[in-house]
Scaffold this motif. Structure first.
Motif: not given
Length: 181
Positions: A105-122
């Protein structure tokens, strides 16, 4: 057309209107984890000016044993190379088969934190006649568990929906994050 070159010719309708296109492009299977990655890259190369949403980050029930570090590296590479690519975090396969694993979870959260504008909830909840109301009620809770591990910027973009407004170019914002007291 050669690999990596932008498509030539007039823009398509979704590109002209700035309409995001969601692709359910699975990476592969447990037997061949990246079997279809080349096809997804080909679509991204062919339509570099389109806003493309990648449903459930290319994962599926048929791809449950891929090394999360390898998957994350692929996703990071694609986000870096294709600035119009957005991740879709829906479908509980992400939580059930990847995010919930110890340390992952931390590994993926770090990825999403690195690209904070590039993901949507669903946008990819699977409708089925064998699902009850209780199952549909549970889905958003399960798919949003990753949100608790996000930094403020990614949390606002994903959990509070800022990225959902930004993606189609809407002139509105998500609520501010309240400060802890």
């Amino acid at each position: 057309m050669t690999a990596g070159r932008a498509r030539r010719g007039p823009p398509g309708e979704s590109e002209k209107r700035g309409i995001p296109v969601t692709l359910r492009a699975d990476l592969g299977t447990d037997a061949e984890p990246t079997k279809y990655l080349h096809l997804f890259r080909k679509a991204l190369d062919r339509y570099p000016r389109n806003k493309i949403v990648w449903a459930h980050m290319g994962l599926s029930k048929e791809l449950s044993a891929m090394d999360p570090a390898e998957h994350r590296a692929i996703v990071r590479g694609l986000l870096t190379r294709y600035p119009r690519l957005t991740l879709d975090l829906s479908w509980r396969v992400l939580e059930d088969q990847y995010f919930s694993k110890p340390g992952v979870r931390r590994m993926y959260a770090d990825l999403l934190d690195a690209f904070p504008t590039r993901a949507i909830p669903g946008t990819d909840f699977v409708a089925s006649s064998d699902k009850s109301y209780a199952v549909y009620k549970e889905e958003p809770e399960v798919t949003s568990r990753i949100d608790k591990a996000l930094g403020d910027r990614a949390f606002r973009g994903i959990a509070l929906g800022e990225n959902c407004f930004r993606l189609p170019g809407l002139n509105t914002t998500a609520p501010r994050i309240c400060e802890q007291k």
